[in-house]
Write a protein that holds these residues in place. Sequence first.
Motif, PDB file in Angstrom:
ATOM      1  N   SER A   1       0.838  -1.106  -0.200  1.00  0.00           N
ATOM      2  CA  SER A   1       0.113  -0.024  -0.063  1.00  0.00           C
ATOM      3  C   SER A   1       0.778   1.233  -0.015  1.00  0.00           C
ATOM      4  O   SER A   1       0.611   2.117  -0.587  1.00  0.00           O
TER       5      SER A   1
ATOM      6  N   THR B   1      -7.980   6.097   8.843  1.00  0.00           N
ATOM      7  CA  THR B   1      -8.426   4.665   8.387  1.00  0.00           C
ATOM      8  C   THR B   1      -7.492   3.746   8.466  1.00  0.00           C
ATOM      9  O   THR B   1      -7.279   2.654   8.937  1.00  0.00           O
ATOM     10  N   ILE B   2      -6.312   3.916   7.991  1.00  0.00           N
ATOM     11  CA  ILE B   2      -5.047   3.355   7.853  1.00  0.00           C
ATOM     12  C   ILE B   2      -4.657   2.739   9.195  1.00  0.00           C
ATOM     13  O   ILE B   2      -4.356   1.570   9.331  1.00  0.00           O
TER      14      ILE B   2
ATOM     15  N   ALA C   1       0.904   4.140  -2.830  1.00  0.00           N
ATOM     16  CA  ALA C   1       0.422   5.455  -2.417  1.00  0.00           C
ATOM     17  C   ALA C   1       1.386   6.512  -2.506  1.00  0.00           C
ATOM     18  O   ALA C   1       1.115   7.950  -2.256  1.00  0.00           O
TER      19      ALA C   1
ATOM     20  N   THR D   1      -1.809  10.637   0.968  1.00  0.00           N
ATOM     21  CA  THR D   1      -2.745  10.039   1.582  1.00  0.00           C
ATOM     22  C   THR D   1      -3.490  11.575   2.701  1.00  0.00           C
ATOM     23  O   THR D   1      -2.903  12.305   2.894  1.00  0.00           O
ATOM     24  N   SER D   2      -4.897  11.438   2.540  1.00  0.00           N
ATOM     25  CA  SER D   2      -5.442  12.597   3.309  1.00  0.00           C
ATOM     26  C   SER D   2      -5.413  12.397   5.117  1.00  0.00           C
ATOM     27  O   SER D   2      -5.083  11.221   5.347  1.00  0.00           O
TER      28      SER D   2
ATOM     29  N   SER E   1       3.546  10.580   0.096  1.00  0.00           N
ATOM     30  CA  SER E   1       2.241  10.004  -0.238  1.00  0.00           C
ATOM     31  C   SER E   1       1.255  11.020  -0.206  1.00  0.00           C
ATOM     32  O   SER E   1       1.542  12.154   0.691  1.00  0.00           O
TER      33      SER E   1
ATOM     34  N   GLU F   1      -8.042  11.971   6.725  1.00  0.00           N
ATOM     35  CA  GLU F   1      -9.139  10.840   7.178  1.00  0.00           C
ATOM     36  C   GLU F   1      -8.661   9.589   6.707  1.00  0.00           C
ATOM     37  O   GLU F   1      -8.815   8.477   7.469  1.00  0.00           O
ATOM     38  N   GLU F   2      -7.927   9.366   5.450  1.00  0.00           N
ATOM     39  CA  GLU F   2      -7.371   8.359   4.965  1.00  0.00           C
ATOM     40  C   GLU F   2      -6.292   7.775   5.906  1.00  0.00           C
ATOM     41  O   GLU F   2      -6.068   6.422   6.391  1.00  0.00           O
ATOM     42  N   VAL F   3      -5.343   8.579   6.664  1.00  0.00           N
ATOM     43  CA  VAL F   3      -4.427   8.179   7.456  1.00  0.00           C
ATOM     44  C   VAL F   3      -5.053   7.420   8.843  1.00  0.00           C
ATOM     45  O   VAL F   3      -4.576   6.219   9.320  1.00  0.00           O
TER      46      VAL F   3
ATOM     47  N   ASP G   1      -7.051   0.255  10.964  1.00  0.00           N
ATOM     48  CA  ASP G   1      -6.941  -1.123  10.210  1.00  0.00           C
ATOM     49  C   ASP G   1      -5.602  -1.671  10.559  1.00  0.00           C
ATOM     50  O   ASP G   1      -5.821  -2.990  10.959  1.00  0.00           O
TER      51      ASP G   1
END
Length: 258
Positions: free
Chosen positions: A7, A31-32, A11, A24-25, A22, A27-29, A35
């Motif tokens: 990933s 989520t990552i 990214a 990566t936003s 990356s 909110e995406e951070v 996870d």
Amino acid sequence: MTNLKQSKKQAVKAQILGVGVSGTSFEEVLTILNDQIQNPKIKKPFFLVTAYSEFFLEAQNNPKFKLALDKADLIVPDGVSTLAAMEYVQKPSFWYGLYVGWKIISGQYYGKTVVGVDLVRKILEDKSHKVFLLGGWNDVPKNLAIKYGAEFDNFDNEDFAIKHINKSKSDILLVALGHIRQEIWISANCQFLKAKVIIGVGSSFDELAKIPGWEITAPLLINKMGLKWLWRAIHNPRHWPRALRAAIVFPWKVWRES
């Protein structure tokens, strides 16, 4: 869940002075990280770096720091200058540089970076994860730990600190050993740590605690224009050397190497 190393490679959006960053936003951070914490098959901590302009300059002259960044699982832009550099290196030219500069001044990058202190605040406010604070100055980490229900160690003894972290079974480890040093320490000790996520947080503890020198918050307009560095330097002159590196040396080097 996809393989995190894979990933990371997918990214990477731009290479800034030899360091992959990356897009990566925020909110995406989140989520990552969530996870990663929920992943029962984790074999090593997920190493996240929120990078601002000084990181890229340091990496050019500090092999240990460059190696530490290379070992990170994800590097995201902390600061408007980094985000602007990511866009500029895609189409390096004089006229596009002017366009990127206009986007900075007009506030178009505001809210699109992963600001370290905002990420730390969000992590501490989320009571679903167990957090450990490592390092910091004086009673700052202790007071934050009490306020947010986290554990802490002031890093008087490195071996004891690692044992303390692992015994706590914390999900997220926030390391405040000073920028540069903390990333080198994390990369060297990741294999010995059992946290699910590790992040170097620089001065975030001090900002959250609003200790002298960090108690004045920049106005919204200043933040939108990407001038937080200038605001900070005006109110605390010891920040001027770093501010000038961020505002002058960094963009000049990005332009020259692009």
